[in-house]
Design a protein around this motif. Sequence first.
Motif, short mmCIF file in Angstrom:
data_model
loop_
_atom_site.label_atom_id
_atom_site.label_comp_id
_atom_site.label_asym_id
_atom_site.label_seq_id
_atom_site.Cartn_x
_atom_site.Cartn_y
_atom_site.Cartn_z
N SER A 136 0.86 -1.18 0.00
CA SER A 136 0.00 0.00 0.00
C SER A 136 0.90 1.24 0.00
O SER A 136 1.90 1.28 0.72
N ALA A 137 0.57 2.21 -0.85
CA ALA A 137 1.34 3.47 -0.96
C ALA A 137 2.72 3.29 -1.59
O ALA A 137 3.58 4.16 -1.47
N CYS A 164 6.83 3.71 2.36
CA CYS A 164 5.36 3.64 2.23
C CYS A 164 4.68 4.19 3.47
O CYS A 164 3.71 4.96 3.40
N GLU A 165 5.23 3.80 4.63
CA GLU A 165 4.62 4.20 5.89
C GLU A 165 4.77 5.69 6.14
O GLU A 165 3.88 6.33 6.72
N ASP A 199 2.05 7.30 3.56
CA ASP A 199 0.75 6.97 4.18
C ASP A 199 -0.37 7.96 3.80
O ASP A 199 -1.00 8.55 4.70
N TYR A 246 -1.49 3.05 7.39
CA TYR A 246 -0.42 2.46 8.20
C TYR A 246 -0.59 2.89 9.67
O TYR A 246 -0.41 2.09 10.58
N LYS A 247 -0.94 4.15 9.84
CA LYS A 247 -1.14 4.69 11.19
C LYS A 247 -2.23 3.88 11.92
O LYS A 247 -2.05 3.47 13.06
#
Lengths: 208, 208
Positions: A39-40, A146-147, A150, A155-156
């Motif tokens: 993701s991202a 990625c994180e 976000d 992710y958070k």
Amino acid sequence: MTTAVKATNVHWHEGDLTRAERFGALKSRGATLWFTGLSASGKSTIAAALEQVLVTRGVHCYRLDGDNIRMGLNKNLGFSAEDRAENIRRIGEVAKLFADAGVVALTSFISPYRKDRDLCRDLHAKATGGALPFLEVFVDTPIGVCEQRDPKGLYKKARAGQIKGFTGIDDPYEAPENPELVLRPATMSVADSVAACLRLLESRGILG
Amino acid sequence: MTTAVKATNVHWHEGDLTRAERFGALKSRGATLWFTGLSASGKSTIAAALEQVLVTRGVHCYRLDGDNIRMGLNKNLGFSAEDRAENIRRIGEVAKLFADAGVVALTSFISPYRKDRDLCRDLHAKATGGALPFLEVFVDTPIGVCEQRDPKGLYKKARAGQIKGFTGIDDPYEAPENPELVLRPATMSVADSVAACLRLLESRGILG
């Protein structure tokens, strides 16, 4: 009247059009470019840019992504292991139909499990009338990057335990072992990634 | 090298391609021609001939039928009322994606229930970015003619009670009330039916 003349110019042969006849008449060849990554990681950004470049050149190309699949064809699927597998299977089947039609299908989904992606590759290999190109593009962005990006705050939420089974946090991402292409958005521009995809398509004879 | 030059010629804008940009660049417009009618009414024969005529003219066109859907995307569906509705829903969603991509989608399924067809029409009407043409083509062949043809021996089996819930025998066919086109293969040649479909597409601006 022009319309009447065109409409009466009707010729065909018995049986189905072969894929060679179709691709020849349309001057296009179908294929699936299967983007996979966290993701991202940048999958959709690259796929959207590639789609624009191809369509602008007159190449029939279509992107399947969360927006047009999760809200439509797959809106009756959830996030259980079974539903996730079925989600990817249906996307693979639809991409195969597009490729068969002479369209370059771009799929942009995390698709974290090797066996699900391999099933889609297999569907293309066994397509009626012979193999259709299935080109796996690994969008290899480190999870730290990625994180940090976000964009949707996922992710958070996953770190806070508000989302369970999030790829890279508490669910695995199985990187492709033999992808046709690896892109590294952390150190490559979108233009460079798009150019790499175009070269891959050209090398396989999908672009003229 | 030509490839390198082409691959570096990479321009795009932020956000998604609009449908108008896509159809303009591809010089094609998408739409769905939804063929409906009894088993052996002639749907697939007409759709296959139309597909060949369109593709030969360079029009991206693709036919969805039992062969490529029931064996693939919908192979996990049976013939319960629920599964039949889901079968048609998925076909409607896939046709909509093809139409959105600038392809003329031809669907060739009995699709006996008005509510299932209306749902597919509705999906097209509500497509992202504005309505996509959904053109219902009623292949209106009297059941006596279909039963006499019976190429797969299905009517015979249904009459013998070996197939249950067969459309026209022990399950209803709900004829369209306002189809965009009615074809009568019992008194029209395939060429005439194809010509009528072409005129419909031309009248809607789908063929140039």
